[in-house]
Design a protein around this motif. Structure first.
Motif, PDB file in Angstrom:
ATOM      1  N   SER A   1      76.750  16.799  85.636  1.00 34.33           N
ATOM      2  CA  SER A   1      75.544  16.801  84.810  1.00 34.33           C
ATOM      3  C   SER A   1      75.903  16.894  83.322  1.00 34.33           C
ATOM      4  O   SER A   1      76.888  17.516  82.946  1.00 34.33           O
ATOM      5  CB  SER A   1      74.688  18.002  85.202  1.00 34.33           C
ATOM      6  OG  SER A   1      73.642  18.190  84.279  1.00 34.33           O
ATOM      7  N   TRP A   2      75.094  16.257  82.470  1.00 32.90           N
ATOM      8  CA  TRP A   2      75.308  16.404  81.025  1.00 32.90           C
ATOM      9  C   TRP A   2      74.776  17.765  80.552  1.00 32.90           C
ATOM     10  O   TRP A   2      75.031  18.180  79.418  1.00 32.90           O
ATOM     11  CB  TRP A   2      74.656  15.267  80.234  1.00 32.90           C
ATOM     12  CG  TRP A   2      73.147  15.250  80.285  1.00 32.90           C
ATOM     13  CD1 TRP A   2      72.362  14.596  81.191  1.00 32.90           C
ATOM     14  CD2 TRP A   2      72.246  15.929  79.399  1.00 32.90           C
ATOM     15  NE1 TRP A   2      71.035  14.840  80.930  1.00 32.90           N
ATOM     16  CE2 TRP A   2      70.928  15.637  79.838  1.00 32.90           C
ATOM     17  CE3 TRP A   2      72.410  16.742  78.280  1.00 32.90           C
ATOM     18  CZ2 TRP A   2      69.790  16.151  79.198  1.00 32.90           C
ATOM     19  CZ3 TRP A   2      71.273  17.256  77.646  1.00 32.90           C
ATOM     20  CH2 TRP A   2      69.984  16.952  78.106  1.00 32.90           C
ATOM     21  N   LEU A   3      74.045  18.448  81.431  1.00 31.96           N
ATOM     22  CA  LEU A   3      73.438  19.733  81.046  1.00 31.96           C
ATOM     23  C   LEU A   3      73.544  20.727  82.204  1.00 31.96           C
ATOM     24  O   LEU A   3      72.542  21.107  82.808  1.00 31.96           O
ATOM     25  CB  LEU A   3      71.954  19.511  80.663  1.00 31.96           C
ATOM     26  CG  LEU A   3      71.188  20.704  80.116  1.00 31.96           C
ATOM     27  CD1 LEU A   3      71.782  21.188  78.804  1.00 31.96           C
ATOM     28  CD2 LEU A   3      69.707  20.354  79.936  1.00 31.96           C
ATOM     29  N   PRO A   4      74.762  21.149  82.521  1.00 27.85           N
ATOM     30  CA  PRO A   4      74.911  22.026  83.696  1.00 27.85           C
ATOM     31  C   PRO A   4      74.293  23.403  83.483  1.00 27.85           C
ATOM     32  O   PRO A   4      73.848  24.035  84.435  1.00 27.85           O
ATOM     33  CB  PRO A   4      76.433  22.120  83.865  1.00 27.85           C
ATOM     34  CG  PRO A   4      77.024  21.718  82.549  1.00 27.85           C
ATOM     35  CD  PRO A   4      76.046  20.795  81.905  1.00 27.85           C
ATOM     36  N   THR A   5      74.231  23.864  82.239  1.00 27.92           N
ATOM     37  CA  THR A   5      73.730  25.208  81.966  1.00 27.92           C
ATOM     38  C   THR A   5      73.302  25.309  80.507  1.00 27.92           C
ATOM     39  O   THR A   5      73.729  24.507  79.671  1.00 27.92           O
ATOM     40  CB  THR A   5      74.849  26.252  82.231  1.00 27.92           C
ATOM     41  OG1 THR A   5      74.364  27.545  81.844  1.00 27.92           O
ATOM     42  CG2 THR A   5      76.110  25.952  81.433  1.00 27.92           C
ATOM     43  N   LEU A   6      72.440  26.290  80.204  1.00 27.37           N
ATOM     44  CA  LEU A   6      72.092  26.560  78.803  1.00 27.37           C
ATOM     45  C   LEU A   6      72.966  27.668  78.225  1.00 27.37           C
ATOM     46  O   LEU A   6      72.841  28.029  77.050  1.00 27.37           O
ATOM     47  CB  LEU A   6      70.605  26.943  78.691  1.00 27.37           C
ATOM     48  CG  LEU A   6      69.596  25.849  79.044  1.00 27.37           C
ATOM     49  CD1 LEU A   6      68.171  26.344  78.791  1.00 27.37           C
ATOM     50  CD2 LEU A   6      69.841  24.572  78.245  1.00 27.37           C
TER      51      LEU A   6
ATOM     52  N   LEU B   1      70.991  18.379  72.876  1.00 28.75           N
ATOM     53  CA  LEU B   1      69.642  18.269  73.460  1.00 28.75           C
ATOM     54  C   LEU B   1      68.750  17.385  72.585  1.00 28.75           C
ATOM     55  O   LEU B   1      67.954  16.588  73.100  1.00 28.75           O
ATOM     56  CB  LEU B   1      69.010  19.664  73.581  1.00 28.75           C
ATOM     57  CG  LEU B   1      69.548  20.570  74.694  1.00 28.75           C
ATOM     58  CD1 LEU B   1      69.157  22.023  74.442  1.00 28.75           C
ATOM     59  CD2 LEU B   1      69.030  20.122  76.067  1.00 28.75           C
TER      60      LEU B   1
ATOM     61  N   MET C   1      69.759  13.720  73.076  1.00 27.62           N
ATOM     62  CA  MET C   1      69.580  13.147  74.409  1.00 27.62           C
ATOM     63  C   MET C   1      68.197  12.497  74.561  1.00 27.62           C
ATOM     64  O   MET C   1      68.067  11.447  75.180  1.00 27.62           O
ATOM     65  CB  MET C   1      69.804  14.229  75.460  1.00 27.62           C
ATOM     66  CG  MET C   1      69.996  13.700  76.864  1.00 27.62           C
ATOM     67  SD  MET C   1      71.259  12.379  77.043  1.00 27.62           S
ATOM     68  CE  MET C   1      72.764  13.342  77.027  1.00 27.62           C
TER      69      MET C   1
ATOM     70  N   ASN D   1      65.207  23.273  69.498  1.00 27.97           N
ATOM     71  CA  ASN D   1      66.118  23.380  70.640  1.00 27.97           C
ATOM     72  C   ASN D   1      67.034  24.599  70.523  1.00 27.97           C
ATOM     73  O   ASN D   1      67.353  25.240  71.528  1.00 27.97           O
ATOM     74  CB  ASN D   1      66.960  22.095  70.765  1.00 27.97           C
ATOM     75  CG  ASN D   1      66.202  20.989  71.469  1.00 27.97           C
ATOM     76  OD1 ASN D   1      65.549  21.214  72.497  1.00 27.97           O
ATOM     77  ND2 ASN D   1      66.278  19.776  70.934  1.00 27.97           N
TER      78      ASN D   1
ATOM     79  N   THR E   1      65.419  27.666  71.890  1.00 27.53           N
ATOM     80  CA  THR E   1      65.474  27.711  73.354  1.00 27.53           C
ATOM     81  C   THR E   1      66.846  28.170  73.835  1.00 27.53           C
ATOM     82  O   THR E   1      66.960  29.042  74.705  1.00 27.53           O
ATOM     83  CB  THR E   1      65.167  26.310  73.937  1.00 27.53           C
ATOM     84  OG1 THR E   1      63.913  25.871  73.415  1.00 27.53           O
ATOM     85  CG2 THR E   1      65.118  26.346  75.449  1.00 27.53           C
TER      86      THR E   1
ATOM     87  N   ALA F   1      67.918  31.580  75.837  1.00 24.41           N
ATOM     88  CA  ALA F   1      68.623  31.484  77.121  1.00 24.41           C
ATOM     89  C   ALA F   1      69.883  32.341  77.136  1.00 24.41           C
ATOM     90  O   ALA F   1      70.335  32.789  78.192  1.00 24.41           O
ATOM     91  CB  ALA F   1      68.981  30.025  77.410  1.00 24.41           C
TER      92      ALA F   1
END
Lengths: 73, 73, 73, 73, 73, 73
Positions: free
Chosen positions: E2-7, E22, E25, E61, E64, E68
């Motif tokens: 994934s390009w976004l496995p976690t924040l 982010l 994207m 972003n 966010t 997180a």
């Protein structure tokens, strides 16, 4: 040394300065050419609407910094 | 003396005034020339869209100040 | 008497009215001349984009008022 | 009967509809003339940027409604 | 992968980089043509207002990502 | 079947996709004519500022989705 080691600041005023730094860094990372950014300065520094937009970005970042510092309560 | 010693205010109305101060400070720090800012005043003070943008910045800062004061509950 | 004694309202609808009041107050404090504001009214009241911008400011302020009232839960 | 009796909705989809209603209400209260609003419709309904702005307002209101419903968890 | 496995990120600076990712994207997913995006680069990289808008998206972003990571406290 | 049964997603990446869906839905509900929307596509897909605005809406919705998923912690 990181340009952003922490979101913690000693005072609200320092937090506001960090918010300004955060706002400028996105500009710098998108347009890394120092001269190009200097050339644009008169454009936004003399436009009321541009300055209001800058202030909006700072306000958003300041909210984040203030939350990170539990509002310096 | 800091221009922003605290985010605490006694009343919501004072909090709103602080939000306006926060909104103006980013403009002042970006364009420190008092005369240049004075020259721009008629531009935004007579444009409905400019005034709406100013109000949006104040709204964002007011949210931060209100949170800092636990909404004066 | 303060124009903003509290962020508490009895109902969500009153909270929405307060959000509109908050949105207008920043405009009024930036352009205190009643006539100047009246002159601008046709500009934004007949522009879809201007009205959308007004609505965005109200949305931001409504979020603050809703949080202050624990969403009237 | 109030147009906004509560921020509670049964489902996320109804919450999204409420966010649209909240976004439109500020427009309606600022420009109460139904015909004037109808006349503007082609302006924003055929402009990509206008539609994006509308979507931004809805996103802000949806965040409020989602928080009010504890994200329907 | 994934390009976004976690924040989650290790540091605030890495969090800021994720905020930039982010922000980009959404542009990439809306305009997937690499050449088209490259062609637009001079437009926004040399416009103060465009860069301020980019910085606003990053600020949203970053808020966010900071939340997180519990503000990396 | 609802287009928005839940704000819960399995991964941050799916959450980002949901944020895009939320951003597009407001456009679709405001301009339901598929052809009209298709006609506008070149306008925003080839404008840097339009793409930045789209990205801002996605950022706002992504914040809501991330909160709903407790940031996938």
């Amino acid at each position: 040394m990181s340009w952003l080691p922490t979101l913690k600041t000693n005072t609200p005023e320092e937090g506001y300065e960090l918010a300004i730094k955060l706002s400028r860094m996105a500009v710098k990372l998108t347009q890394p050419d120092d001269e190009a950014r200097a050339r644009m300065r008169p454009d936004y520094a003399n436009s009321a609407d541009s300055l209001t937009s800058v202030s909006h970005v700072v306000a958003t970042n300041f909210q984040t910094v203030a939350q990170a510092n539990d509002f310096w309560r």
